[in-house]
Design a protein around this motif. Structure first.
Motif, PDB file in Angstrom:
ATOM      1  N   PHE A 179       0.842  -1.196   0.000  1.00  0.00           N
ATOM      2  CA  PHE A 179       0.000   0.000   0.000  1.00  0.00           C
ATOM      3  C   PHE A 179       0.867   1.232   0.000  1.00  0.00           C
ATOM      4  CE2 PHE A 179      -4.521  -0.893   0.883  1.00  0.00           C
ATOM      5  CZ  PHE A 179      -4.445  -2.246   0.735  1.00  0.00           C
ATOM      6  N   HIS A 183      -5.168   6.683   5.191  1.00  0.00           N
ATOM      7  CA  HIS A 183      -6.200   7.675   5.536  1.00  0.00           C
ATOM      8  C   HIS A 183      -5.849   8.214   6.910  1.00  0.00           C
ATOM      9  CE1 HIS A 183      -8.392   6.114   2.182  1.00  0.00           C
ATOM     10  NE2 HIS A 183      -8.473   4.904   2.724  1.00  0.00           N
ATOM     11  N   GLU A 250      -4.935  -5.487   7.105  1.00  0.00           N
ATOM     12  CA  GLU A 250      -5.156  -6.686   6.285  1.00  0.00           C
ATOM     13  C   GLU A 250      -6.609  -7.134   6.324  1.00  0.00           C
ATOM     14  OE1 GLU A 250      -3.336  -6.598   8.949  1.00  0.00           O
ATOM     15  OE2 GLU A 250      -4.146  -8.046  10.376  1.00  0.00           O
ATOM     16  N   ASN A 251      -7.336  -6.710   7.355  1.00  0.00           N
ATOM     17  CA  ASN A 251      -8.762  -7.065   7.413  1.00  0.00           C
ATOM     18  C   ASN A 251      -9.648  -6.040   6.721  1.00  0.00           C
ATOM     19  OD1 ASN A 251      -8.233  -9.326   8.829  1.00  0.00           O
ATOM     20  ND2 ASN A 251      -8.744  -8.488  10.833  1.00  0.00           N
ATOM     21  N   ASP A 252      -9.206  -4.796   6.682  1.00  0.00           N
ATOM     22  CA  ASP A 252     -10.082  -3.752   6.146  1.00  0.00           C
ATOM     23  C   ASP A 252      -9.702  -3.319   4.744  1.00  0.00           C
ATOM     24  OD1 ASP A 252     -10.145  -2.188   9.395  1.00  0.00           O
ATOM     25  OD2 ASP A 252     -11.421  -3.743   8.505  1.00  0.00           O
ATOM     26  N   GLY A 253      -8.516  -3.670   4.296  1.00  0.00           N
ATOM     27  CA  GLY A 253      -8.122  -3.283   2.952  1.00  0.00           C
ATOM     28  C   GLY A 253      -7.682  -1.843   2.839  1.00  0.00           C
ATOM     29  N   CYS A 254      -7.549  -1.121   3.961  1.00  0.00           N
ATOM     30  CA  CYS A 254      -7.083   0.253   3.893  1.00  0.00           C
ATOM     31  C   CYS A 254      -6.353   0.558   5.191  1.00  0.00           C
ATOM     32  CB  CYS A 254      -8.249   1.206   3.711  1.00  0.00           C
ATOM     33  SG  CYS A 254      -9.494   1.062   5.002  1.00  0.00           S
TER      34      CYS A 254
ATOM     35  N   TYR B 113     -10.668  -5.297  -3.695  1.00  0.00           N
ATOM     36  CA  TYR B 113     -10.917  -6.199  -2.588  1.00  0.00           C
ATOM     37  C   TYR B 113     -10.842  -7.654  -2.996  1.00  0.00           C
ATOM     38  CZ  TYR B 113     -11.618  -2.652   0.845  1.00  0.00           C
ATOM     39  OH  TYR B 113     -11.398  -1.636   1.713  1.00  0.00           O
ATOM     40  N   LEU B 116      -7.269  -8.417  -2.835  1.00  0.00           N
ATOM     41  CA  LEU B 116      -6.794  -8.587  -1.463  1.00  0.00           C
ATOM     42  C   LEU B 116      -7.221  -9.913  -0.889  1.00  0.00           C
ATOM     43  CD1 LEU B 116      -7.250  -5.208   0.385  1.00  0.00           C
ATOM     44  CD2 LEU B 116      -5.201  -6.589   0.288  1.00  0.00           C
ATOM     45  N   TYR B 124     -12.066 -15.396   9.179  1.00  0.00           N
ATOM     46  CA  TYR B 124     -12.302 -14.082   9.765  1.00  0.00           C
ATOM     47  C   TYR B 124     -11.779 -12.985   8.848  1.00  0.00           C
ATOM     48  CZ  TYR B 124     -12.091 -10.200  13.005  1.00  0.00           C
ATOM     49  OH  TYR B 124     -12.253  -8.989  13.581  1.00  0.00           O
ATOM     50  N   ARG B 125     -10.570 -13.200   8.317  1.00  0.00           N
ATOM     51  CA  ARG B 125      -9.978 -12.158   7.476  1.00  0.00           C
ATOM     52  C   ARG B 125     -10.796 -11.953   6.200  1.00  0.00           C
ATOM     53  NH1 ARG B 125      -3.591 -11.958   6.252  1.00  0.00           N
ATOM     54  NH2 ARG B 125      -3.699 -10.482   4.531  1.00  0.00           N
ATOM     55  N   CYS B 126     -11.177 -13.064   5.559  1.00  0.00           N
ATOM     56  CA  CYS B 126     -11.974 -12.932   4.328  1.00  0.00           C
ATOM     57  C   CYS B 126     -13.304 -12.262   4.614  1.00  0.00           C
ATOM     58  CB  CYS B 126     -12.233 -14.296   3.703  1.00  0.00           C
ATOM     59  SG  CYS B 126     -10.768 -15.083   3.084  1.00  0.00           S
ATOM     60  N   GLN B 128     -14.003 -10.141   6.995  1.00  0.00           N
ATOM     61  CA  GLN B 128     -13.831  -8.710   7.222  1.00  0.00           C
ATOM     62  C   GLN B 128     -13.604  -7.973   5.913  1.00  0.00           C
ATOM     63  OE1 GLN B 128     -15.138  -8.815  10.208  1.00  0.00           O
ATOM     64  NE2 GLN B 128     -13.821  -7.115  10.741  1.00  0.00           N
ATOM     65  N   LEU B 129     -12.857  -8.581   5.014  1.00  0.00           N
ATOM     66  CA  LEU B 129     -12.606  -7.933   3.726  1.00  0.00           C
ATOM     67  C   LEU B 129     -13.895  -7.786   2.936  1.00  0.00           C
ATOM     68  CD1 LEU B 129      -9.248  -9.571   2.708  1.00  0.00           C
ATOM     69  CD2 LEU B 129      -9.661  -7.161   3.051  1.00  0.00           C
ATOM     70  N   ALA B 132     -15.829  -5.020   4.428  1.00  0.00           N
ATOM     71  CA  ALA B 132     -15.279  -3.719   4.052  1.00  0.00           C
ATOM     72  C   ALA B 132     -15.656  -3.370   2.616  1.00  0.00           C
ATOM     73  CB  ALA B 132     -13.763  -3.718   4.211  1.00  0.00           C
ATOM     74  N   ARG B 136     -17.953  -0.242   1.522  1.00  0.00           N
ATOM     75  CA  ARG B 136     -17.425   0.810   0.659  1.00  0.00           C
ATOM     76  C   ARG B 136     -18.368   1.115  -0.483  1.00  0.00           C
ATOM     77  NH1 ARG B 136     -11.628   0.665  -0.083  1.00  0.00           N
ATOM     78  NH2 ARG B 136     -10.749   2.557   0.726  1.00  0.00           N
TER      79      ARG B 136
END
Lengths: 261, 617
Positions: A179, A183, A250-254, B113, B116, B124-126, B128-129, B132, B136
């Motif tokens: 990245f 923000h 890594e969880n939120d992508g930002c 996304y 990512l 959990y990670r997938c 959350q992505l 998100a 968005r």
């Protein structure tokens, strides 16, 4: 052939409404409460959850307005009448903070600065273990060698970054997880800007991660704040400032960060 | 160039609805179950599918909005200008631009996304992505609230615009407010435009259609125009100006002679001169309306001079009154003629007409000799034409009689009836006779039937038929009287004795002597020779055991033909039963029954079992 322009209003003007229009309208409005409660009782599943949430917030608003109306009618205690610094009778004997305390506080802060402990919004962060951050990549003809590692968290690599030859690179930082922007929120202005990252200053989990450029929660990064137009006392333009990451990128992508002033 | 239909634009949802619809669609149409212990690629695929599905839905819906709404460059300049006046071109383009940007942003979000998520190593990670990503996309849509609301309003107004064809024959009405334009269009077409005494009753363009010379004409009614410069005009007046500017039509400038609209004739003339440039290349006509209140001849000298000047310039001025309808037809015919002539002129000057003219040739037959050959009109047609032309009533109608006699008049249609016997005209006809409804028995061909009856032969035949009917009824009654113990058998079961047959026929009048070699006698002798006891008396109700008695001996029944002895008969029966086993087990009606039963109809076994329906379908 087709009705033109405001034909509905024109029809209403010319012919009026149904003879029982007012009655029907009145009855329909009075039935609304029953129908709404029936719907709320019979709904099931996700739709019901969403509906109940929305209805709950509506009811809170209604209660607030009702309370406001009631407040007008009753007298309230006025908190503004008590002046600043006023102290109740049983505390009159004590003295305020003395100068000695202030001096000792100053000395403590200087010592902290010397030690390199910064005042950050998130002082304590969960440490990330190696197994979490680095994934073992097996290589070799029989997939037995396990000396390569792949970073599974978001990372930052500089502009002039070039990979080592693939045969020799030990740490793989995938392009999908690199990245460049963060923000950043200014804590006083409460405004958020999307600023380019200049580099990773410190990762609280391990110095290895700092050198790799891994960004996790609590990492202090340096961001390019030339957009904000801050100026020093001397008149120089500030273009780099530190910010601390407040989310799990890594969880939120930002990357969300708070500027350290 | 895409063809736009302003009435078929899809509804633009509000931003909240849009988000709700898309998210609930994602929840319903994608699989919902995933567990931690699944393989990681399966978990990833599950969540990536959701992200892509949501993106696809948003993309589709937004693209549809973008294609449905007309691009101002693609439609006719009249409509482009009209939409600019009504909705402000800039705002419109901006709103559509915002929607386009939103669409692209959503696509980018989804791409990022999904990329990512390839590195997601845990559920959990997938998850959350995915959360998100969807969040968005929905935030992007939330920001489009204003644009979507604006576009919905535009769509509603656009669908109600009148469909004006800019290229066909059009008459355009213009003038000050309240001069009588809407009344005129109401008189000439079937359009029902509101007419009220206050100014600016008509606030937008209205179109009506009429017929003249077997062609369809459009008449466009505009809101009134006031006399100020173009920059100061408001939206309502600008619509009228747009119509004047873009439609190739005949212009009817309507003036109020009686000055009831609140403007003097000078002011109306002022306006006329101001908008004169818009009338270039259009056939022009001045309609002097409200002449029932005040005629031009009753005006003052100066005012009359105005009209005289206009006539001198070559513009025809016609007096009308939409109240009394005088002059309205004249205006219509003159305007239409002028416009037709103008259009034909235009076409003649163009290039395309030569292609057609070169192929046209009017052939006139050349005279062969000096003999005169006038057209032949048969006598009937000549008389018919004469009766059509001359306005003389041929016969005295009932109406005339009624008018003459006044109160004494009674409607008497029976005097026109055409009966064979003229005295019976006024006879009373009963409605029910002997329990029958006479109307049921009326036959239009009754006259022919009556004539037929007079024939002698027919009389005899009828006599005979009557006898037969009577005898038959008697027989039926006799047979019913018989006291039969058991089921009544049809006549064909029993054998008919030769004696009875000959007796009955003799009674009826047939000659039955010497019938020994007739067919029935021969058969009777033959059946006797088969070998069954002759003179056994039987009662009438017992069925003969073998049907060979009443039928010819040469036709044994099928289950006995070729069967020598009881043993063989038994075997044959067994074979028959064996073959029927399969069919019976499957419940078939017979060999030919090939019906295939639908044991699992699709509509009862397919579809989701939604909540609340798990114990039934």
């Amino acid at each position: 052939m087709f009705p033109q322009n405001e034909h509905i209003e024109l029809h209403r003007k010319r012919h009026g409404q149904r003879l029982d229009h007012q009655e029907r309208k009145r009855k329909k409005e009075s039935r609304e409460a029953h129908e709404r409660s029936h719907k709320a009782r019979k709904m099931i599943g996700l739709k019901a959850k969403l509906y109940h949430k929305q209805r709950h917030s509506e009811k809170i608003q209604m209660k607030k307005t009702l309370k406001m109306h009631e407040q007008r009618k009753t007298k309230q205690k006025n908190d503004d009448k008590t002046p600043e610094g006023a102290v109740p009778a049983y505390l009159l004997d004590r003295e305020g903070q003395s100068r000695a305390k202030i001096l000792s506080n100053m000395i403590k802060q200087k010592r902290k600065e010397k030690a390199g402990k910064w005042e950050v919004p998130l002082p304590k962060v969960r440490a990330q273990g190696e197994t979490e951050v680095l994934k073992v990549i097996r290589t070799g003809k029989r997939q037995k060698k396990a000396w390569k590692r792949m970073v599974t968290k978001v990372c930052f690599v500089g502009d002039n970054f070039t990979r080592k030859p693939p045969k020799y690179e030990r740490f793989i930082r995938p392009m999908g997880l690199r990245f460049k922007k963060a923000h950043v929120t200014h804590p006083e202005l409460k405004a958020t800007f999307c600023l380019p990252i200049l580099g990773v200053k410190k990762n609280p989990s391990s110095p290895l991660y700092t050198t790799l450029g891994v960004i996790t929660k609590g990492t202090v990064v340096e961001v390019n704040v030339s957009e904000l137009g801050l100026v020093t006392q001397g008149g120089k333009v500030i273009w780099g400032k530190y910010a601390q990451v407040t989310n799990n990128p890594e969880n939120d992508g930002c990357i969300n960060a708070v500027l350290l002033v | 160039m895409a063809l736009y239909n302003f009435k078929k634009i899809m509804v633009v949802p509000t931003s909240k609805e849009f988000i709700d619809i898309t998210l609930s669609k994602t929840q319903r149409k994608t699989p919902t179950v995933v567990h931690k212990h699944y393989q990681i690629h399966r978990i990833r695929h599950f969540y990536m599918r959701k992200v892509k599905f949501t993106q696809q839905n948003y993309h589709d819906r937004l693209s549809q909005i973008l294609t449905d709404f007309p691009k101002l460059d693609d439609i006719h300049p009249f409509y482009a200008d009209l939409m600019n006046v009504l909705y402000d071109k800039d705002h419109y383009k901006l709103a559509l631009g915002q929607i386009n940007i939103a669409k692209n942003l959503i696509d980018n979000v989804s791409k990022d996304y999904v990329r990512l998520m390839k590195y997601g190593d845990s559920l959990y990670r997938c998850k959350q992505l995915k959360r998100a990503a969807l969040g968005r996309m929905c935030t992007i849509m939330k920001r489009q609230k204003q644009s979507l609301e604006y576009l919905e309003q535009v769509r509603q107004h656009l669908s109600r615009l009148p469909t004006i064809d800019p290229n066909t024959r059009t008459l355009l009405l213009c003038g000050y407010p309240n001069v009588g334009k809407s009344s005129f269009i109401n008189k000439v077409t079937r359009a029902d435009v509101e007419v009220q005494p206050y100014a600016f009753t008509t606030k937008s363009l209205f179109v009506g259609h009429m017929d003249y010379k077997y062609l369809r004409w459009q008449v466009v009614d505009t809101p009134g125009i006031l006399d100020h410069p173009l920059e100061e005009r408001n939206t309502i007046e600008m619509q009228a100006i747009t119509a004047l500017a873009h439609l190739r039509s005949a212009v009817l400038y309507v003036m109020d002679v009686s000055e009831q609209c609140g403007q003097t004739l000078e002011q109306q003339l002022e306006l006329f001169n101001n908008i004169r440039p818009l009338f270039a290349n259009k056939p022009l006509l001045i309609v002097a309306n409200k002449c029932d209140v005040k005629k031009i001849s009753e005006l003052t000298e100066e005012d009359q001079k105005i009209f005289a000047d206009l006539t001198a310039e070559g513009i025809s001025v016609i007096e009308t009154s939409t109240l009394t309808e005088e002059g309205v037809m004249t205006v219509k015919t003159e305007a239409c003629d002028k416009l037709l002539a103008h259009r034909v002129d235009g076409k003649m000057k163009g290039k395309k007409v030569h292609d057609v003219l070169n192929r046209l040739h009017l052939a006139v037959p050349a005279k062969r000799d000096e003999k005169a050959r006038p057209p032949f009109i048969p006598e009937g047609a000549r008389i018919g034409r004469k009766t059509m032309e001359v306005d003389v009533p041929k016969r005295k109608t009932e109406r005339d009689l009624e008018v003459e006699m006044g109160d004494d008049y009674i409607l008497d249609l029976q005097k026109y009836w055409d009966l064979m016997n003229q005295d019976e005209k006024y006879d009373v006809i009963p409605e029910i006779w002997e329990g029958h409804n006479i109307a049921d028995y009326i036959d239009p061909d009754i006259m022919k039937e009556e004539l037929k009856v007079k024939d002698e032969e027919m009389q005899e035949i009828r006599q005979l038929a009557k006898q037969i009917r009577e005898k038959r009824k008697l027989k039926i009654v006799c047979s019913k009287d018989k006291d039969v113990h058991g089921p009544r058998l049809p006549r064909t079961v029993k054998k008919v004795e030769r004696k009875t047959l000959e007796k009955e026929m003799g009674d009826l009048g047939l000659d039955m002597t010497g019938k020994d070699d007739s067919h029935y006698a021969v058969n009777a002798r033959r059946s006797r020779s088969v070998g069954v006891a002759k003179k056994r008396k039987r009662e009438a109700s017992v069925i003969p055991t073998s049907r060979t008695r009443s039928q010819s001996a040469s036709r044994p029944p099928r289950d006995q033909s070729g069967v020598r002895d009881p043993k063989m008969a038994k075997q044959a029966k067994k074979l028959m039963k064996n073959q029927q086993k399969d069919m019976n087990r499957q419940g078939k009606k017979g060999e030919a029954d090939r019906h295939v039963f639908d044991l699992k109809p699709k509509h009862l076994f397919s579809g989701k079992r939604k909540s609340g329906t798990n114990d039934h379908r």
